[in-house]
Scaffold this active site. Structure first.
Site, mmCIF file in Angstrom:
data_model
loop_
_atom_site.group_PDB
_atom_site.id
_atom_site.type_symbol
_atom_site.label_atom_id
_atom_site.label_comp_id
_atom_site.label_asym_id
_atom_site.label_seq_id
_atom_site.Cartn_x
_atom_site.Cartn_y
_atom_site.Cartn_z
ATOM 1 N N GLU A 2 -3.324 6.741 1.635
ATOM 2 C CA GLU A 2 -4.278 7.921 0.527
ATOM 3 C C GLU A 2 -3.781 9.241 1.669
ATOM 4 O O GLU A 2 -3.708 10.528 0.890
ATOM 5 C CB GLU A 2 -4.978 7.570 0.900
ATOM 6 C CG GLU A 2 -5.871 8.672 0.452
ATOM 7 C CD GLU A 2 -7.585 8.167 0.956
ATOM 8 O OE1 GLU A 2 -7.364 6.736 0.675
ATOM 9 O OE2 GLU A 2 -8.765 8.633 1.314
ATOM 10 N N LEU A 58 0.595 -0.796 -0.081
ATOM 11 C CA LEU A 58 -0.126 -0.230 -0.150
ATOM 12 C C LEU A 58 0.644 1.213 0.000
ATOM 13 O O LEU A 58 1.954 1.038 0.301
ATOM 14 C CB LEU A 58 -0.648 -0.132 1.338
ATOM 15 C CG LEU A 58 -2.271 1.052 0.721
ATOM 16 C CD1 LEU A 58 -2.900 0.586 -0.204
ATOM 17 C CD2 LEU A 58 -2.737 1.178 2.171
#
Ligand SMILES: Cc1cc2nc3c(=O)[nH]c(=O)nc-3n(C[C@H](O)[C@H](O)[C@H](O)COP(=O)(O)OP(=O)(O)OC[C@H]3O[C@@H](n4cnc5c(N)ncnc54)[C@H](O)[C@@H]3O)c2cc1C
Ligand code: SF4
Ligand code: SF4
Ligand code: FES
Lengths: 259, 604
Positions: free
Chosen positions: B254, B251
């Protein structure tokens, strides 16, 4: 044509073992853990190793790679010197199997550190200045890979020191609590007696292996040694320094305070 | 007959991520004999990886924030498929849950006046995520772990649970599993059982999830007769690493976009402006200038389109790459280097900086990152009662990623960590109350124990058979290519056929070596759950003939209002385990009361 990589992986259990050699085609960008996984998938399905995140965040995959404690998931194959790569379990802890060791020692030490004890929470929440928590945040980056514990010579070659030694991972835990702006417990006497802080002779090996780059010796051990000395020889000086910021309980009070 | 050890507790909690830890703390606090069980070492659960933050409308940065706004953002992010009551409780209670962590030792980043700092994230109207740099999950799990240790909760580490056990009346009464270190079997009897086993991403090839995310809790609940809902709703996070191949899927938080990072295609264009759906047009910036003003002051412009909910951004990236505007390794560019100073990037995003430097040799303060969608989160899960987290079979409580309903068809970033705390606690209360009220001796079904043990050990008895790693690999290929981010009827049908084949192969796996810490065998025992969950996702995806949130059908590209009124419920009515056929059908979602409905009208 793809090159090959050769891995020498320690295999065995508490009763002993030896290095086994595996040769596989190299793949671009791989880390040591990738190669271990390929060995598991093809040649040795039961090759034991720990891992979880594969991103350097959980501290599960510690091993001694070419003799140095490292995270397998963050060690790129192309950054290791040419020639066979040796992967062995951490030496300070008893072997379970292959690369997996019994690290329960650390979980036992964790239980012996008295908990954080703040004053009751005000309705609108606690207030703390960023600058006062920065040191604590540095210590809380710890991912509990236990490589500092592995490399610390006080326990690496002296099993008998373990019962009275907390080790660098827990020195930073004591330091974090000691430096927490809201904490009211005084753990310094405990750290000296039960944590064995005095046995550390500041070799800095722990700091060198920490994957989170926590300055274990400079920022935790040395300041804690000073504070422990204060507690032993000059409680007034310690209190004088602290009282400006907050009130700390005495060791006796610490037990009854804020469970 | 295989020997096994036994333990008896009031409450057992399976899973020691945020949800399980919080549940165990609550049960222990209420004086119940509590055990916490996990597949890995304590403190290593998937929760440790969470980066960006935990969402709670504390209003420390924008005083205008409130639970009503958080509730509305959550429901809209989930395309209104959410269980409204869960979303409401979550929005109302998360501020308290976050602040409570401070009393247990957490050190969140601060505002200048000493309160908890909050950051912007996709789909959240105001800066709402409490965080510690980009390692919030570590802070959360360590705080809860240290609390659990201080409370002296019994922890069973590296203990894998295989099956739930019920008593003669069908009440869930414990579980059976094995110690990974020795391979020895262990049986727990318990008055209540909490499942907090996290997600299921390991059935896909490119995923941000750890090896533990095999959907064990989803599958075990189904096998015990509990309902699952909306299993087709799987979140593909827009920004995973795409290169090198060996780290593909890891990941990229965000938070990079929350802190000013933008997405560009190979032509250098900020393409997200082209992909603003009608639902979000009114609140999204129309130009780069407007978007950039917003970062400084949220009243000076509208939100940048990079911060739309994840499903929107992931689909956009997918389209850009498919249209030939992708990067050399098949992603798009995520650029923060040209927008923030090296110093700010290193301070705000330290783990991202290291992750790219060490794994890809990319310095994100100088170069853009290459990113693409990665399987990240499952919104679907065990159907629970919002107040108590009770599943539809008695004695079972479920919290965290294993539970369904809270996030509807798409989860907003930061809403998982808060979900773990709010519903972890509620599951702890629910389980405690049930345990206290349950009378009589708890006697788990012996036949279930024996059968589970036999099945688990069977791979050792076969001299020849399938390699569990190969079966897993093929399953990941199947789910990635046929049940990925964009789905279609023919591929879903093909996937179901492949799953039949894989299931039969899984029943023939053989493993070498002994029972002590044997990853090949451990994986073999993970396969049944992975296969069951993959099937549920595929069945749900086949039957939801519309596109909504994390579920996108190429052949039904629009949301269908009729489907918006139903959960797709899956169950094995007689609790028959692996071999029983799964029944699937629509059931109406609970209807929102008028005063909450009004919150949605006001804003249009
Ligand atoms: C990289 C990454 C970043 C993220 N960032 C954020 C973020 O910033 N904000 C946010 O809100 N969310 C974030 N998420 C999502 C969030 O981290 C997860 O959804 C959440 O942590 C799940 O928590 P959990 O308690 O449900 O389960 P987990 O943390 O997954 O824990 C599951 C536990 O169950 C145990 N277990 C599983 N199966 C068994 C079994 N059979 N027997 C025994 N034990 C078992 C495991 O050992 C583990 O202890 C992120 C996720 C990822 C991957
Ligand atoms: S500095 Fe102290 S704690 Fe660290 S390795 Fe050396 S002796 Fe051990
Ligand atoms: S202090 Fe550093 S080396 Fe020691 S356990 Fe923590 S992360 Fe690992
Ligand atoms: S697998 Fe998590 S640190 Fe290596």
């Amino acid at each position: 044509m793809a090159d090959d990589v050769t891995m020498r992986v320690w295999r065995g259990d508490a009763d002993g073992g030896d290095f086994a050699e595996f040769t596989l085609p190299a793949q671009e960008g791989e880390v040591v853990l990738d190669v271990i996984h390929r060995i598991q998938a093809t040649e040795a399905g039961d090759l034991a190793c720990r891992w979880n995140c594969k991103a350097g965040k959980c501290g599960s995959c510690s091993a001694e790679i070419n003799g140095r404690p490292r995270l397998m998931c963050m060690t790129r194959m192309d950054q290791l010197p040419e020639g066979p790569v040796t992967v062995a379990p951490m030496r300070t802890f008893p072997i379970i199997r292959d690369l997996v060791t019994d690290v329960s020692f650390n979980f036992e030490v964790a239980k012996s550190v008295p908990a954080f004890a703040p004053p009751p929470r005000p309705e609108e929440g606690y207030r703390m200045a960023q600058i006062d928590i920065e040191r604590g945040q540095e210590f809380r980056k710890c991912i509990e890979c236990f490589m500092c514990q592995d490399v610390c010579h006080v326990i690496r070659d002296h099993e008998d020191n373990k019962p009275q030694y907390a080790g660098p991972r827990f020195f930073i835990r004591y330091a974090e609590l000691e430096m927490h702006p809201l904490d009211t417990n005084d753990r310094r006497e405990l750290l000296r007696q039960q944590g064995g802080l005095g046995m550390c002779n500041i070799t800095k090996c722990c700091t060198e292996v920490c994957p989170e780059h926590i300055k274990i010796t400079d920022n935790a051990i040395i300041p804690m040694k000073e504070r422990v000395v204060d507690a032993t020889y000059d409680p007034v000086a310690w209190l004088g320094r602290k009282i400006l910021r907050r009130k700390k309980a005495t060791p006796q009070q610490a037990v009854t305070h804020g469970a | 007959m295989t020997e096994y050890e036994t333990h008896d507790y009031d409450v057992i909690v399976i899973g020691a991520g945020g949800a399980g830890l919080r549940a165990a703390i609550e049960a222990k606090d209420r004086g119940l004999r509590t055990a916490l069980i996990c597949k890995s070492l304590l403190g290593k659960a998937h929760t440790v990886m969470a980066e960006g933050g935990v969402a709670a409308a504390m209003g420390n940065v924008y005083a205008e924030d409130s639970w009503q706004v958080h509730f509305r953002d959550t429901m809209r992010g989930g395309k209104m498929l959410n269980n409204w009551r869960m979303a409401q409780l979550h929005a109302m209670e998360s501020p308290d849950r976050v602040q409570e962590l401070e009393a247990w030792g957490a050190l969140f980043d601060r505002t200048t006046d000493g309160r908890i700092l909050q950051r912007d994230f996709g789909g959240h109207r105001y800066a709402r995520l409490a965080h510690v740099g980009d390692r919030t999950g570590l802070e959360l799990i360590r705080t809860l772990q240290q609390r659990a240790v201080a409370m002296d909760i019994d922890v069973f580490m590296e203990c894998k649970i295989l099956r739930l056990l019920s008593d003669a009346d069908g009440v869930v009464s414990g579980a059976v599993g094995y110690w990974r270190a020795t391979g020895e079997m262990v049986v727990f009897s318990a008055r209540s059982t909490v499942i907090a086993t996290g997600g299921a991403g390991k059935s896909w090839k490119y995923t941000s999830n750890s090896w533990e995310c095999t959907g064990d809790g989803h599958a075990m609940s189904l096998w015990a007769g509990a309902d699952l809902i909306d299993m087709e709703c799987v979140q593909f996070h827009p920004t995973g690493m795409v290169w090198p191949l060996s780290v593909r899927g890891i990941l990229v938080t965000e938070g990079v976009r929350g802190d000013g990072g933008v997405l560009r295609n190979s032509e250098g264009k900020r393409f997200m402006f082209e992909y603003v759906a009608d639902m979000f047009r009114a609140e999204t910036a129309e130009s780069e200038e407007e978007a950039d003003r917003w970062y400084e002051d949220h009243s000076a412009g509208r939100r940048p389109p990079e911060l739309l909910p994840r499903d929107e951004v992931a689909r956009a990236i997918n389209t850009e790459v498919k249209s030939g505007r992708g990067t050399p390794h098949g992603g798009v560019f995520l650029d923060i280097a040209s927008r923030r100073s090296a110093e700010v990037i290193r301070r705000r995003l330290p783990s991202m900086y290291h992750q790219f430097m060490e794994l890809a040799g990319v310095d994100i303060t100088h170069e853009p990152m290459e990113v693409g969608p990665t399987c990240h989160y499952i919104m679907g899960g065990v159907r629970v009662d919002a107040e108590t987290a009770a599943a539809t079979v008695p004695g079972l409580f479920v919290a965290g990623e294993a539970a369904g309903g809270m996030h509807g068809s798409n989860r907003l970033g930061g809403n998982s960590l808060s979900d773990l705390l709010v519903f972890g606690r509620r599951a702890g209360i629910g389980a405690s109350d049930f345990a206290t009220g349950r009378s009589g001796q708890v006697v788990p079904n012996q036949a279930e124990i024996d059968r589970t043990v036999d099945e688990a050990l069977a791979p050792f008895t076969r001299d020849e058979g399938e390699n569990p790693y190969q079966v897993h690999h093929d399953l990941q290929d199947t789910m990635q290519t046929l049940v990925g981010i964009i789905r279609t009827q023919s591929e879903l049908d093909e996937a179901l056929e492949k799953l039949d084949e894989l299931t039969s192969r899984a029943s023939r796996v053989a493993v070498g070596g002994g029972r002590s810490y044997n990853p090949g065998w451990n994986l073999a025992t993970d396969l049944p759950a992975m296969l069951t969950v993959s099937r549920c996702v595929t069945l749900g995806a086949r039957d939801r003939r519309e596109s909504r949130g994390g579920h996108t059908r190429e052949d039904f590209p629009n949301a269908d209002p009729e489907f918006g009124k139903v959960n797709l419920v899956q169950r094995q009515p007689s609790g028959g385990g692996m071999d029983e056929e799964i029944k699937i059908g629509p059931e109406p979602i609970p209807e929102m009361p008028d005063e909450l409905k009004a919150l949605f009208e006001e804003t249009h």
